[in-house]
Design a protein around this motif. Structure first.
Motif, PDB file in Angstrom:
ATOM      1  N   GLU A 196       7.612  -0.319  -9.456  1.00 20.40           N
ATOM      2  CA  GLU A 196       8.067   0.905 -10.108  1.00 20.40           C
ATOM      3  C   GLU A 196       6.970   1.520 -10.965  1.00 20.40           C
ATOM      4  O   GLU A 196       6.822   2.749 -11.030  1.00 20.40           O
ATOM      5  N   ALA A 197       6.171   0.658 -11.600  1.00 18.11           N
ATOM      6  CA  ALA A 197       5.070   1.162 -12.430  1.00 18.11           C
ATOM      7  C   ALA A 197       4.007   1.847 -11.566  1.00 18.11           C
ATOM      8  O   ALA A 197       3.390   2.838 -11.992  1.00 18.11           O
ATOM      9  N   THR A 198       3.782   1.330 -10.369  1.00 17.00           N
ATOM     10  CA  THR A 198       2.817   1.952  -9.467  1.00 17.00           C
ATOM     11  C   THR A 198       3.296   3.334  -9.040  1.00 17.00           C
ATOM     12  O   THR A 198       2.518   4.301  -9.025  1.00 17.00           O
TER      13      THR A 198
ATOM     14  N   ALA B  36       5.070   7.032   0.951  1.00 16.37           N
ATOM     15  CA  ALA B  36       5.312   6.008   1.967  1.00 16.37           C
ATOM     16  C   ALA B  36       4.693   4.716   1.464  1.00 16.37           C
ATOM     17  O   ALA B  36       3.567   4.710   0.952  1.00 16.37           O
ATOM     18  N   ALA B  37       5.412   3.620   1.604  1.00 18.07           N
ATOM     19  CA  ALA B  37       4.912   2.319   1.157  1.00 18.07           C
ATOM     20  C   ALA B  37       5.191   1.283   2.223  1.00 18.07           C
ATOM     21  O   ALA B  37       6.229   1.327   2.900  1.00 18.07           O
ATOM     22  N   SER B  38       4.260   0.343   2.354  1.00 18.03           N
ATOM     23  CA  SER B  38       4.439  -0.710   3.354  1.00 18.03           C
ATOM     24  C   SER B  38       3.984  -2.045   2.778  1.00 18.03           C
ATOM     25  O   SER B  38       2.904  -2.134   2.183  1.00 18.03           O
TER      26      SER B  38
ATOM     27  N   LEU C 182       0.848  -1.181   0.000  1.00 17.09           N
ATOM     28  CA  LEU C 182       0.000   0.000   0.000  1.00 17.09           C
ATOM     29  C   LEU C 182       0.889   1.238   0.000  1.00 17.09           C
ATOM     30  O   LEU C 182       1.913   1.280   0.699  1.00 17.09           O
ATOM     31  N   PHE C 183       0.488   2.247  -0.776  1.00 17.57           N
ATOM     32  CA  PHE C 183       1.287   3.452  -0.999  1.00 17.57           C
ATOM     33  C   PHE C 183       0.451   4.686  -0.686  1.00 17.57           C
ATOM     34  O   PHE C 183      -0.758   4.704  -0.925  1.00 17.57           O
TER      35      PHE C 183
ATOM     36  N   GLY D 192      -2.274  13.862  -2.028  1.00 17.60           N
ATOM     37  CA  GLY D 192      -3.575  13.195  -2.000  1.00 17.60           C
ATOM     38  C   GLY D 192      -3.667  12.100  -3.042  1.00 17.60           C
ATOM     39  O   GLY D 192      -4.659  11.995  -3.773  1.00 17.60           O
ATOM     40  N   VAL D 193      -2.619  11.269  -3.108  1.00 20.78           N
ATOM     41  CA  VAL D 193      -2.560  10.178  -4.085  1.00 20.78           C
ATOM     42  C   VAL D 193      -2.204   8.895  -3.344  1.00 20.78           C
ATOM     43  O   VAL D 193      -1.290   8.892  -2.507  1.00 20.78           O
ATOM     44  N   ILE D 194      -2.919   7.818  -3.662  1.00 18.86           N
ATOM     45  CA  ILE D 194      -2.662   6.528  -3.038  1.00 18.86           C
ATOM     46  C   ILE D 194      -2.512   5.445  -4.097  1.00 18.86           C
ATOM     47  O   ILE D 194      -2.901   5.629  -5.259  1.00 18.86           O
TER      48      ILE D 194
END
Length: 269
Positions: free
Chosen positions: A151-153, A168-170, A126-127, A133-135
């Motif tokens: 990388e594409a995400t 931030a990504a987890s 999840l990013f 304001g982008v997820i």
């Protein structure tokens, strides 16, 4: 409207400290387990949201409704894709109509739209860029991670105004090196791509086999892309009470398996 995230009822997803710190900016997320669902039987018991499984359609849709309700949203606001272990990313917005194109990641800048990816050993990532304001949400097994879905995400999020230095990504619950044995051909493929990838393998007990660290590869690909990322370090394979596992099902020669969901949303103001 009070969401299930603010009550003690319904599903009880795992939280990433990195992403939970963004809740004040309106980012809600959860790595859902089997808890809180209506599916029955040993293969699907609990919160199975896998439309590709042979579970009862009614149970699956009720489980998806419960996931959406945790976010305080209607089921129609839960966006997922038909996952095919690809590097493909779909951008969704307020016109989302429930379609499930073949892809393995989603991004949005639309508040109130839930992005979900389904897993059963593969990695759910999840990013969020709260300032833009982008997820995003990505499904990355070895093919996806190796093929560039992460990388594409990030690139798709940047097309919506995100900045990778703020993302931030987890990585949520996924199979760990301790339970992911692979063969020589798999090992050779990775080292032919990058000899430094030897770091993701250790020798297995069986000759010509290796234990593969998919989570470490995932986090490295994310950090190499300039994203702040971490791994919750929760293995799906041994924890049958909480997680579905494709590899566990395969080892038991079971006919099918359920899928858990990981999801993220920008709260509507």
């Amino acid at each position: 409207m009070e969401t299930a995230a603010q009550t003690s009822t319904g599903p009880d997803p795992i939280q990433s400290p990195r992403l939970a710190a963004l809740s004040a900016a309106g980012i809600l997320h959860g790595y859902f387990t089997r808890a809180g669902g209506v599916s029955e039987g040993p293969l699907y018991r609990g919160l199975n949201v896998g439309l590709g499984s042979h579970d009862s359609r009614e149970a699956i849709h009720e489980n998806r409704r419960r996931v959406a309700a945790w976010f305080g949203a209607q089921p129609a606001r839960l966006a997922t894709v038909h996952q095919v272990h690809s590097p493909d990313v779909v951008t969704v917005d307020g016109t989302y109509d429930g379609a499930r194109p073949e892809a393995d990641a989603l991004v949005t800048a639309t508040p109130g739209l839930i992005l979900g990816v389904l897993t059963a050993d593969c990695g759910p990532i999840l990013f969020a860029d709260p300032e833009a304001g982008v997820i995003g949400a990505a499904h990355a097994g070895w093919k996806g991670a190796f093929g560039g879905v992460l990388e594409a995400t990030v690139a798709a999020m940047e097309a919506l105004g995100a900045d990778r230095t703020r993302i931030a990504a987890s990585l949520g619950p996924s199979i760990s090196r301790r339970n992911y044995e692979v063969g020589q051909e798999f090992y050779d493929r990775f080292l032919a791509h990058d000899p430094d990838y030897v770091r993701f393998f250790t020798a297995a007990a069986r000759p010509g086999h290796f234990m593969f660290d998919l989570p470490a590869l995932t986090v490295k690909r994310l950090t190499d892309a300039g994203v702040a990322a971490d791994n919750l370090d929760i293995c799906t394979y041994p924890d049958e009470d909480r997680f579905f596992s494709y590899r566990r099902t395969t080892h038991r020669a079971e006919p099918d398996y359920g899928r858990q969901i990981s999801a993220i949303m920008i709260r509507e103001r």
